[in-house]
Structures are given as structure tokens and as C-alpha cells.
Design a protein around this motif. Structure first.
Motif, PDB file in Angstrom:
ATOM      1  N   THR A  92       0.923  -1.293  -0.080  1.00  0.00           N
ATOM      2  CA  THR A  92       0.031   0.230  -0.068  1.00  0.00           C
ATOM      3  C   THR A  92       0.865   1.257  -0.082  1.00  0.00           C
ATOM      4  OG1 THR A  92      -0.008   0.163   2.362  1.00  0.00           O
ATOM      5  CG2 THR A  92      -1.828  -1.379   1.329  1.00  0.00           C
ATOM      6  N   ASP A 215      -4.187   2.879   2.491  1.00  0.00           N
ATOM      7  CA  ASP A 215      -4.181   1.352   2.795  1.00  0.00           C
ATOM      8  C   ASP A 215      -4.605   0.451   2.001  1.00  0.00           C
ATOM      9  OD1 ASP A 215      -3.281   2.188   5.548  1.00  0.00           O
ATOM     10  OD2 ASP A 215      -5.228   2.886   5.877  1.00  0.00           O
ATOM     11  N   SER A 216      -4.988   0.879   0.639  1.00  0.00           N
ATOM     12  CA  SER A 216      -4.936  -0.052  -0.355  1.00  0.00           C
ATOM     13  C   SER A 216      -4.079  -0.253  -1.338  1.00  0.00           C
ATOM     14  CB  SER A 216      -6.313   0.459  -1.232  1.00  0.00           C
ATOM     15  OG  SER A 216      -6.639  -0.472  -2.378  1.00  0.00           O
TER      16      SER A 216
END
Length: 227
Positions: A92, A215-216
Motif C-alpha cells: 500500500t 491502505d489499499s
């Protein structure tokens, strides 16, 4: 069949290999001496660490500057190896920011005397390795930033400015922390710098109406188009 070339002299080849090996050994001794005696290490102390007389070193190096240059080049190789695994786009955005900053703090912390030695040589010597390394890192980040800025329709030209600015921020902050930690431990520093870096990146994207999920995974972009 005759040959127009002259066969290589085996003894000369062996001597060249032995000379290069000895140069490497003296450079490694220099690294150990810097860690032991600090950034103001002398050629005499490096020779002592290598277990030879100082004059022996000058059989393999033209002068002190030549030895310093060889140590600086070895340091550049070490730093390059530290950062090489980080340039693959994986994880991420937050993980990549933390990993890059963590690697920088770790290297400076573990090689503080060497870093200070390189800084001294950047002023008095023929090669500024610290500047070379910062430039190499900034160029890698520039490529990454320009790609994603273009993907979101932002001005790619700002990618280089952001990259150099972030590298300067992390390097100068960490260097100062080494001299004056003021109760901040290594993980606290990493968290603090990572938050600042992400804030700058996030603000840059928001100016073009994009909110990227930190956070992806970058391989599966998750973002929101702002009104």
C-alpha cells in the motif's frame, strides 16, 4: 594460424587481481576504522586496522584522497543495496512510505560515523556521495510520482519537485535527530516522518480532486473523486 595480438601476460593479470583485492581489503579496514575511531579517522588508524604500515597503503592508493574516494564508492554501493528492494511497486502507499523512511533511518543509525565521514568528504573531497545518493533516491521517486500523478490527471511536472523535497525533509530531519534525539526513538521518528510525507502526497492529489486510500495496494487502486 598467427595472431596479430599479444598474448596477455599471466603475471600482470594476477598482479592486477591481487592489487584490486588488496584495495578492497584496505577499504573494508577503512570502514571498520571509521566505525571505531569516528569520522575524523586518520590514514594511520586505517593502516593499523588493516595491520600494515601506512606506507603500505600508498602502494595501492595514489594518495589519501584516492583512499577516501574508494571508501565513498563502497558506501554508495551499501546504500544502493539497502534501497534496491524498495523500488518495486508493491504493498500500500502507507507501507511503501514507511518502508522507505524506515530504511533511510536504519542506515543512518547503523552507520552514523560513516555518514558523518561522507559529509566531511563532501566538503573537502572530490566526491559528494551523500548528494549522489539523495539524487538517486529522488530520481526513483520522481518516476513513481510522475506515473501516478499522470494517472490521476495531475500536473506531472511537480513530481520531481515533490520527490527532491521529500528526500531532503527525511534526510535532514534524520541527520538532526541523530545529533539531538530529544527522547524521540527510532520508531517514533519513522511514524512522524511518514505522517508528514503522506500528508504532502495526499494534499497534492487532493488539489486535483483525488483522495487515494493509503491502505489499499497500489496494484489495485482505491480512490475517491472529490467534488
Amino acid at each position: 594460424m598467427t595472431s596479430s595480438g599479444t598474448p596477455p601476460d599471466g603475471r600482470a593479470t594476477r598482479w592486477a587481481g591481487q592489487r584490486e583485492r588488496r584495495r578492497r581489503e584496505f577499504v573494508e579496514a577503512g570502514m571498520r576504522a571509521i566505525a571505531r575511531f569516528g569520522p575524523e579517522v586518520s590514514t594511520e588508524q586505517i593502516a593499523d586496522e588493516a595491520g600494515v604500515a601506512r606506507t603500505r597503503i600508498y602502494k595501492h592508493f595514489a594518495d589519501t584522497a584516492d583512499l577516501q574516494r574508494a571508501i565513498a564508492l563502497r558506501a554508495a554501493e551499501m546504500i544502493g543495496a539497502q534501497f534496491a528492494p524498495l523500488w518495486g511497486v508493491s504493498g500500500t502507499p502507507r507501507e511503501m512510505v514507511h518502508a522507505t523512511i524506515g530504511a533511510h533511518i536504519e542506515w543512518l543509525s547503523e552507520h552514523r560515523a560513516l555518514y558523518q565521514y561522507l559529509m566531511r568528504q563532501s566538503v573537502t573531497g572530490p566526491r559528494d556521495v551523500v548528494a549522489d545518493v539523495k539524487t538517486a533516491i529522488a530520481r526513483q521517486l520522481t518516476v513513481l510520482f510522475e506515473y501516478y500523478l499522470g494517472l490521476f490527471g495531475a500536473d506531472q511536472r511537480v513530481g520531481e519537485t515533490i520527490a527532491y523535497g521529500l528526500v531532503g525533509l527525511v534526510e535532514s530531519s534524520t541527520a538532526h535527530w541523530l545529533d539531538a534525539p530529544r527522547g524521540i526513538d527510532r520508531d517514533d521518528l519513522r511514524q512522524l516522518l511518514a505522517r508528514w510525507v503522506w500528508s504532502i502526497l495526499d494534499d497534492t492529489l487532493r488539489t486535483v480532486g483525488v483522495a487515494l486510500n493509503p491502505d489499499s495496494p497500489l496494484t489495485d487502486l482505491d480512490y475517491q473523486v472529490l467534488d
